[in-house]
Design an enzyme around this catalytic site. Structure first.
Site, PDB file in Angstrom:
ATOM      1  N   LYS A   1      37.758 -29.980  27.455  1.00  0.00           N
ATOM      2  CA  LYS A   1      37.345 -31.375  27.596  1.00  0.00           C
ATOM      3  C   LYS A   1      35.820 -31.510  27.628  1.00  0.00           C
ATOM      4  O   LYS A   1      35.256 -32.499  27.153  1.00  0.00           O
ATOM      5  CB  LYS A   1      37.956 -31.974  28.858  1.00  0.00           C
ATOM      6  CG  LYS A   1      39.386 -32.465  28.696  1.00  0.00           C
ATOM      7  CD  LYS A   1      39.437 -33.721  27.846  1.00  0.00           C
ATOM      8  CE  LYS A   1      40.784 -34.400  27.889  1.00  0.00           C
ATOM      9  NZ  LYS A   1      40.785 -35.672  27.124  1.00  0.00           N
TER      10      LYS A   1
ATOM     11  N   GLU B   1      37.824 -33.384  35.856  1.00  0.00           N
ATOM     12  CA  GLU B   1      38.029 -31.935  35.966  1.00  0.00           C
ATOM     13  C   GLU B   1      36.832 -31.162  35.436  1.00  0.00           C
ATOM     14  O   GLU B   1      36.634 -29.997  35.782  1.00  0.00           O
ATOM     15  CB  GLU B   1      39.300 -31.517  35.221  1.00  0.00           C
ATOM     16  CG  GLU B   1      40.599 -31.937  35.886  1.00  0.00           C
ATOM     17  CD  GLU B   1      40.963 -31.068  37.089  1.00  0.00           C
ATOM     18  OE1 GLU B   1      40.517 -29.913  37.142  1.00  0.00           O
ATOM     19  OE2 GLU B   1      41.704 -31.553  37.957  1.00  0.00           O
TER      20      GLU B   1
ATOM     21  N   TYR C   1      41.537 -26.257  30.361  1.00  0.00           N
ATOM     22  CA  TYR C   1      41.601 -27.691  30.080  1.00  0.00           C
ATOM     23  C   TYR C   1      40.236 -28.334  30.277  1.00  0.00           C
ATOM     24  O   TYR C   1      39.735 -29.059  29.406  1.00  0.00           O
ATOM     25  CB  TYR C   1      42.635 -28.352  30.993  1.00  0.00           C
ATOM     26  CG  TYR C   1      42.555 -29.857  31.032  1.00  0.00           C
ATOM     27  CD1 TYR C   1      43.048 -30.624  29.980  1.00  0.00           C
ATOM     28  CD2 TYR C   1      41.988 -30.516  32.130  1.00  0.00           C
ATOM     29  CE1 TYR C   1      42.976 -32.012  30.009  1.00  0.00           C
ATOM     30  CE2 TYR C   1      41.914 -31.895  32.164  1.00  0.00           C
ATOM     31  CZ  TYR C   1      42.412 -32.647  31.111  1.00  0.00           C
ATOM     32  OH  TYR C   1      42.328 -34.009  31.149  1.00  0.00           O
TER      33      TYR C   1
ATOM     34  N   THR D   1      37.060 -36.250  31.536  1.00  0.00           N
ATOM     35  CA  THR D   1      37.828 -36.084  32.768  1.00  0.00           C
ATOM     36  C   THR D   1      36.955 -35.571  33.906  1.00  0.00           C
ATOM     37  O   THR D   1      36.001 -34.809  33.690  1.00  0.00           O
ATOM     38  CB  THR D   1      38.987 -35.090  32.550  1.00  0.00           C
ATOM     39  OG1 THR D   1      39.600 -34.775  33.814  1.00  0.00           O
ATOM     40  CG2 THR D   1      38.510 -33.791  31.929  1.00  0.00           C
TER      41      THR D   1
END
Length: 339
Positions: free
Chosen positions: A151, A125, A147, A123
């Site tokens: 990841k 992010e 998160y 991701t």
């Protein structure tokens, strides 16, 4: 006929990917978690065409079993606790699913089907507090949420299994991608659903967090096609998948409300900013500080040049078309309910 195993098949990306691979003649298996009331989510319409297998990303034995049953040529790991906001209130669960879950499925493949090709859903992010603009495959990571940190482990363990065991393992660093199937807890679907509800008089306004946050948005249909293309390469590699454009949450709001028949004017600053309907003077959008992140990601903007050059991938659905599809879908859903 090739077989494929998709974890996270009931989500937005999983359902679109399953449709794509079914159309290409794959035998599609989907991993689902057993619940008291089984739900196929976005894959409900595919349940007669997909073989579903009970399993859990935290349970290695169930993943080994799923690999034995599906005998996959390709595995797409899309399973995740993917709501960033929830990762602060559920950091341990997020790590178990988004970090340890990845090594579990990789171990299941290493032990049972090491020749299967593997895709990991990474991701944007992970870039977090961005170190350069735009972000590309070589940009240093700086995660800003549990998160994103989880990841990042999944991303690096995938690379480690590729380099340590010679597995065909790729990661797609996907920037924000939305669709009509996006969950309503995500800001984009929250906005499109609110615009439709306000149009029908079912809601007065919508409350949002940081309106100035900038994101690189595309449609999930385009992005799952990139996943497929990665696993067709001669050699595994990692790719940024993005539109190369960035827009604010405010921009998304303005366009969504426009497609719902409203013309928004923005007044005030910071916590006092409001989106006002020019025709009626009603406040349709407010800022609620409770929706701000503990650590904000101010801007994400991806560079898709490597994917375009190596995969031959191109985004086909524009930002404007993405927003229109989402709003039209939510209006259609409400019109059917109010008949």
């Amino acid at each position: 006929m090739k077989n494929v195993l998709i974890t996270g098949i009931t989500g937005q990306d999983g359902s679109y990917l399953a449709e794509l691979l079914l159309d290409k003649g794959y035998g599609v298996y989907g991993l689902v978690r057993r619940k008291s009331e089984l739900s196929y989510g976005n894959a409900e319409h595919l349940k007669d065409r997909v073989a579903f297998i009970d399993g859990d990303m935290a349970d290695l034995s169930s993943l080994i079993r799923a690999v034995h049953i599906s005998n996959p040529d390709e595995v797409y790991n899309l399973a995740a606790q993917s709501f960033v906001a929830a990762s602060w209130s559920q950091p341990v669960y997020t790590a178990q699913c988004d970090a340890l879950g990845v090594v579990n499925i990789l171990e299941a493949l290493r032990l049972s089907k090491p020749d299967a090709r593997f895709y990991q859903a990474s991701t944007s992010e992970m870039f977090g507090l961005v170190q350069e603009i735009p972000q590309r495959e070589t940009t240093p990571f700086y995660p800003r949420s549990p998160y994103a940190a989880a990841k990042l482990y999944g991303h690096w363990i995938t690379k480690n299994y590729r380099e340590s065991f010679g597995m065909f393992a790729c990661s797609g660093i996907l920037f924000n991608h939305e669709s009509e199937r996006r969950g309503k807890e995500f800001v984009t679907r929250k906005i499109s659903a609110a615009a439709a509800a306000i149009k029908f008089g079912l809601q007065d306004c919508v409350e949002l967090g940081n309106l100035s946050a900038k994101r690189d948005w595309g449609h999930s249909v385009d992005y799952v096609r990139a996943m497929y293309l990665m696993l067709q390469l001669e050699k595994p590699d990692d790719f940024v998948i993005a539109s190369g454009e960035t827009r604010t949450v405010r921009d998304f709001c303005s366009m969504a409300f426009k497609y719902a028949g409203f013309d928004l004017a923005w007044e005030g600053e910071g916590l006092n900013e409001k989106g006002i309907d020019k025709l009626t003077g009603k406040v349709l959008v407010r800022v609620n500080p409770s929706f701000f992140r503990p650590a904000e990601v101010d801007i994400l903007l991806g560079c898709p040049e490597k994917a375009e050059r190596t995969l031959g991938w191109r985004r086909e659905i524009s930002f404007e078309e993405l927003v229109r599809r989402m709003v039209d879908n939510d209006i259609k859903e409400l019109s059917l309910k109010t008949v």
